[in-house]
Design a protein around this motif. Structure first.
Motif, PDB file in Angstrom:
ATOM      1  N   SER A  19       0.830  -1.210   0.000  1.00 14.48           N
ATOM      2  CA  SER A  19       0.000   0.000   0.000  1.00 14.48           C
ATOM      3  C   SER A  19       0.859   1.253   0.000  1.00 14.48           C
ATOM      4  O   SER A  19       0.592   2.211  -0.732  1.00 14.48           O
ATOM      5  CB  SER A  19      -0.928   0.012   1.219  1.00 14.48           C
ATOM      6  OG  SER A  19      -1.854  -1.022   1.126  1.00 14.48           O
ATOM      7  N   ALA A  22       2.727   1.534  -3.515  1.00 17.69           N
ATOM      8  CA  ALA A  22       1.764   1.777  -4.591  1.00 17.69           C
ATOM      9  C   ALA A  22       1.274   3.223  -4.543  1.00 17.69           C
ATOM     10  O   ALA A  22       1.166   3.889  -5.580  1.00 17.69           O
ATOM     11  CB  ALA A  22       0.592   0.801  -4.488  1.00 17.69           C
ATOM     12  N   GLU A  28       0.960   0.124  -9.655  1.00 18.41           N
ATOM     13  CA  GLU A  28       0.298  -1.075  -9.147  1.00 18.41           C
ATOM     14  C   GLU A  28       1.216  -2.277  -9.305  1.00 18.41           C
ATOM     15  O   GLU A  28       1.996  -2.353 -10.259  1.00 18.41           O
ATOM     16  CB  GLU A  28      -1.015  -1.322  -9.897  1.00 18.41           C
ATOM     17  CG  GLU A  28      -2.095  -0.308  -9.564  1.00 18.41           C
ATOM     18  CD  GLU A  28      -2.469  -0.305  -8.084  1.00 18.41           C
ATOM     19  OE1 GLU A  28      -2.605  -1.399  -7.495  1.00 18.41           O
ATOM     20  OE2 GLU A  28      -2.622   0.795  -7.518  1.00 18.41           O
TER      21      GLU A  28
END
Length: 121
Positions: A19, A22, A28
């Motif tokens: 997380s 990204a 991604e």
């Protein structure tokens, strides 16, 4: 001779780190595995998070490497990234300052791994 094409960063919590990276780099992952998450950063080049062997890893562990992001040669470009990342709540290790290679700053991921932003060479 082949060039390196896989860069691993050891993390204690791969979901938290996924997380973080990204969001930070606005990319991604290629795939999400339980302990390994790769991001393709260029064709055939992976930046990956690995939590498979992190028994001795802590934020207090001294780091001997940095993840680097090089941006355009202007000081304003470095400062813009800093402002964006601070708004995302990163941990600042070094505020923006001028070095022999140009404007730079350093932040840390949740495990204390260092991330430096600097101008392109």
């Amino acid at each position: 001779m082949p060039a390196p094409n896989l860069f691993l960063v050891y993390v204690t919590d791969v979901e938290r780190a996924t997380s973080f990276y990204a969001d930070l780099f606005e990319i991604e992952p290629v795939v999400r595995a339980p302990r390994y998450v790769p991001f393709e950063i260029a064709p055939g080049v992976l930046f990956a998070l690995w939590s498979g062997h992190t028994d001795g890893l802590s934020a207090r562990t001294p780091r001997s490497f940095e993840v680097g992001l090089m941006v355009s040669r202007s000081a304003a470009a470095v400062d813009d990234v800093f402002a964006t990342w601070v708004a995302k709540g990163v941990t600042v290790v070094e505020e923006p300052h001028d070095e022999v290679f140009g404007r730079t700053f350093v932040v840390a991921d949740p495990d204390g791994n260092l991330i430096r932003v600097s101008p392109t060479d």
